[in-house]
Design an enzyme around this catalytic site. Structure first.
Site, PDB file in Angstrom:
ATOM      1  CE  LYS A   1       5.421   3.132   0.215  1.00  0.00           C
ATOM      2  NZ  LYS A   1       6.143   2.132  -0.607  1.00  0.00           N
TER       3      LYS A   1
ATOM      4  N   PRO B   1       0.823  -1.210   0.000  1.00  0.00           N
ATOM      5  CG  PRO B   1      -0.792  -1.586   1.618  1.00  0.00           C
ATOM      6  CD  PRO B   1       0.519  -2.094   1.127  1.00  0.00           C
ATOM      7  CD  GLU B   2       2.273   3.527  -4.544  1.00  0.00           C
ATOM      8  OE1 GLU B   2       2.559   4.740  -4.657  1.00  0.00           O
ATOM      9  OE2 GLU B   2       2.368   2.721  -5.494  1.00  0.00           O
TER      10      GLU B   2
ATOM     11  NE  ARG C   1       9.206  -2.652  -4.950  1.00  0.00           N
ATOM     12  CZ  ARG C   1       8.448  -1.855  -4.204  1.00  0.00           C
ATOM     13  NH1 ARG C   1       8.971  -1.180  -3.195  1.00  0.00           N
ATOM     14  NH2 ARG C   1       7.162  -1.731  -4.457  1.00  0.00           N
TER      15      ARG C   1
END
Length: 270
Positions: free
Chosen positions: A52, A2-3, A259
């Protein structure tokens, strides 16, 4: 993962539904039992997000810190809640004056821990400015960016540079500003950074308000659907090999600092 907008939505929900009243905190799974006992029966005074990270502040001065990581998730319910299902790390139950009873279960977080005020300060001091926090200073991020030879695509994902930006916002804001993710921070102009920061603030505020990412401009919102059901329509994120919505060039993909990275080689030239 989740951002930042997701954590800010959670903070707003918990502030609205639980803050101002006594909260019963437990750990059905058992892994957070000792921490839950330290805050159980205390008043939740404030819920906030920083990047976050979600922070629950209690009247005792203790703070519960949650980082959802890749698999963490809160599920919400009105009271009474049923028996816990699955591995519930933390259950919170509350009914502040004038509010209907509310409960939430946390499963699978990377972190769920009790912190003292100095530990919270140390945590937030390590984080870069959060586009969703009032008074966040983009110059703090700029001072790190323009001195660094790391690619801007990596710097945007570094939570010590900018807090709350994840893979989707990273890919999409770089595309929206025609900036190659491989450009060194030293080659980015202050005007380019200012424009990107303003865009991140605007995009992430929309994410908080509507509960989903909206990153494609209305005039470009056509053609190929979202990369998966209930996911945002994007310019480049998760669109490897598909035609760019603007120029038709196949969207490229590589891995940058462990990533996944997506970009358009034509719209974002090196």
């Amino acid at each position: 993962m989740p951002e930042g907008h997701t954590l800010h939505r959670l903070a707003r929900l918990h502030q609205k539904r639980l803050a101002g009243g006594v909260v019963r905190v437990s750990s059905p799974q058992g892994k957070f039992a000792a921490g839950a006992a330290r805050v159980d029966g205390h008043v939740l005074t404030r819920a906030e997000a920083w990047g976050k990270h979600l922070l629950h502040h209690y009247d005792s001065g203790l703070v519960v810190h949650v980082h959802l990581g890749l698999y963490g998730k809160f599920t919400e319910s009105e009271l009474p809640m049923g028996e816990p299902v699955g591995q519930v790390r933390m259950r919170m139950l509350g009914a502040p004056d004038g509010q209907p009873g509310f409960g939430t279960d946390l499963r699978g977080p990377t972190a769920c821990e009790v912190l003292l005020a100095p530990e919270v300060e140390a945590l937030t001091d390590r984080l870069g400015p959060d586009p969703l926090r009032r008074g966040a200073d983009p110059d703090r991020a700029w001072r790190r960016i323009h001195r660094s030879r790391r690619p801007i695509g990596a710097l945007l994902m570094d939570q010590q540079v900018v807090a709350g930006v994840g893979n989707v916002y990273r890919a999409e804001v770089l595309f929206r500003h025609h900036i190659s993710p491989f450009r060194p921070g030293t080659a980015l102009s202050v005007d380019e950074w200012s424009a990107m920061w303003a865009d991140l603030v605007a995009l992430m505020k929309v994410g908080v308000r509507v509960g989903k990412m909206v990153v494609v401009r209305p005039e470009d919102d056509h053609g190929a659907p979202s990369y998966a059901a209930d996911r945002p329509r994007t310019y480049v994120y998760r669109r490897k090999g598909e035609p760019c919505r603007i120029c038709g060039t196949p969207v490229a993909h590589t891995v940058l600092e462990a990533r996944n990275l997506f970009w358009c080689p034509t719209c974002q030239p090196d």
